[in-house]
Write an enzyme that holds these catalytic residues in place. Structure first.
Site, mmCIF file in Angstrom:
data_model
loop_
_atom_site.group_PDB
_atom_site.id
_atom_site.type_symbol
_atom_site.label_atom_id
_atom_site.label_comp_id
_atom_site.label_asym_id
_atom_site.label_seq_id
_atom_site.Cartn_x
_atom_site.Cartn_y
_atom_site.Cartn_z
ATOM 1 N N ILE A 189 53.672 -69.393 -73.180
ATOM 2 C CA ILE A 189 53.613 -68.004 -72.721
ATOM 3 C C ILE A 189 53.848 -67.943 -71.212
ATOM 4 O O ILE A 189 54.462 -66.996 -70.706
ATOM 5 C CB ILE A 189 52.263 -67.366 -73.085
ATOM 6 C CG1 ILE A 189 52.170 -67.158 -74.600
ATOM 7 C CG2 ILE A 189 52.050 -66.051 -72.357
ATOM 8 C CD1 ILE A 189 53.160 -66.140 -75.146
ATOM 9 N N TYR A 190 53.366 -68.951 -70.484
ATOM 10 C CA TYR A 190 53.620 -68.987 -69.033
ATOM 11 C C TYR A 190 55.123 -68.957 -68.751
ATOM 12 O O TYR A 190 55.610 -68.119 -67.988
ATOM 13 C CB TYR A 190 52.990 -70.247 -68.431
ATOM 14 C CG TYR A 190 53.426 -70.530 -67.012
ATOM 15 C CD1 TYR A 190 53.111 -69.641 -65.991
ATOM 16 C CD2 TYR A 190 54.155 -71.678 -66.698
ATOM 17 C CE1 TYR A 190 53.517 -69.886 -64.680
ATOM 18 C CE2 TYR A 190 54.553 -71.933 -65.401
ATOM 19 C CZ TYR A 190 54.226 -71.033 -64.394
ATOM 20 O OH TYR A 190 54.650 -71.285 -63.108
ATOM 21 N N ALA A 191 55.863 -69.854 -69.372
ATOM 22 C CA ALA A 191 57.311 -69.912 -69.156
ATOM 23 C C ALA A 191 57.977 -68.616 -69.613
ATOM 24 O O ALA A 191 58.863 -68.082 -68.934
ATOM 25 C CB ALA A 191 57.900 -71.103 -69.901
#
Length: 334
Positions: free
Chosen positions: A151-153
């Protein structure tokens, strides 16, 4: 220049802000002092800036539209450098909503306000994690990146796309920076180099994922700040690529730029560099691959060189020694 820097209490934002105020620019910092890691470290970073009359701070969240509107009105920036984000690949596995709020909603606020204030150059931080499952090395800015692994990326890729659409629609000169494994003094306690150092000093085991079979393109903080500073003065111009492989958009004054050392280092070699700097061997807890991790990162920095004439040069041993010296001075572990 008048420069607004989000994430000014963070690792990279603080170092960049310090560079800019020392040059005499008017810097407005924005930071919410999130408790994601030790807030006292963030406060101590900002103390270095408080000594300068040309620095002022807004303690707000980037996702707070009203507060950010006031920060922009106060600073009337020529340049915006958006570094604030909910960081951390592993943290995103357990707290995904925080990434949507900070990295997508917050970034949209910055992008939209930069448009409203007719900012001359909008510079936004992204990440090498954006390359996701890519297996072509080194990573080039023109490589497709359709397969983020966390989710960060995904949140950082989303902000890249929003920034591109705004640049196309409204003409804001926009540069996206993909950072590669940044380390150095005043760094983030959640990052591997900091965790390793802390635990080795304490005699505690360090977690080594994929049994050490990982490679990272480690980038020293001073090199990163030098690259950002030069890129601030190099806004993209629509229709004017600088190289054949320029990532310049065909429909907007928008560009992606890698900032890395372009020399991947084996994780075990990195750990050995820390051991040498500390003078103590690590107790290693060898683990399987962490979900969302990639085996290797490797930056192509030819575009950075073409744009600025500069590429990072600090070797890992020298960079780690500088970090360990700072760690000893700040935490006094011996």
């Amino acid at each position: 220049m008048k420069v607004l820097v989000t994430g000014a209490a963070g690792f990279i934002g603080n170092e960049l802000s310090l560079r800019l105020v020392k040059e005499g620019h008017e810097v407005t910092g924005v930071d919410c002092f999130s408790a994601y890691y030790d807030v006292s470290l963030k406060r101590d970073r900002v103390k270095r800036l408080d000594a300068y009359d040309n620095f002022r701070m807004h303690e707000v969240k980037v996702e707070d539209e009203a507060a950010m509107t006031e920060a922009f009105r106060d600073s009337m920036p020529d340049v915006v450098v958006h570094l604030a984000a909910q960081a951390g690949v592993r943290y995103s596995l357990e707290h995904p909503r925080e990434y949507i709020s900070s990295n997508i909603v917050g970034s949209f606020n910055v992008i939209e306000l930069a448009r409203q204030h007719e900012t001359k150059h909008l510079v936004l931080a992204s990440t090498s994690s954006a390359y996701g499952a890519n297996q072509k090395f080194p990573f080039e800015e023109t490589d497709p990146a359709p397969h983020p692994l966390t989710i960060y990326a995904a949140s950082k890729l989303s902000s890249e796309l929003i920034a591109h659409s705004h640049s196309h629609l409204y003409g804001t000169p926009t540069t996206l920076l993909r950072f590669f494994s940044v380390y150095g003094p005043w760094g983030r306690p959640d990052m591997a180099f900091f965790l390793f150092t802390n635990r080795i000093f304490k005699g505690e085991p360090i977690d080594v994922y994929n049994h050490g079979d990982l490679m990272r393109d480690f980038t020293y903080i001073d090199d990163l700040v030098e690259a950002i500073r030069r890129l601030i003065d190099t806004p993209p111009v629509a229709g004017q690529p600088v190289t054949r492989n320029d990532s310049l958009s065909p429909v907007a004054p928008y560009r992606l730029v890698n900032i890395g050392h372009a020399a991947p280092v084996r994780l075990m070699d990195y750990i050995e560099a820390i051991e040498r700097a500390i003078g103590k061997k690590a107790v290693k807890n060898m683990l399987d691959m962490q979900p969302g991790d990639v085996k290797q990162t490797y930056a192509d920095v030819s575009l950075l060189k073409a744009l600025t004439g500069y590429v990072p040069t600090t070797d890992v041993q020298r960079g780690i020694e500088s970090f360990v010296d700072w760690y000893r001075s700040y935490y006094k572990p011996d």
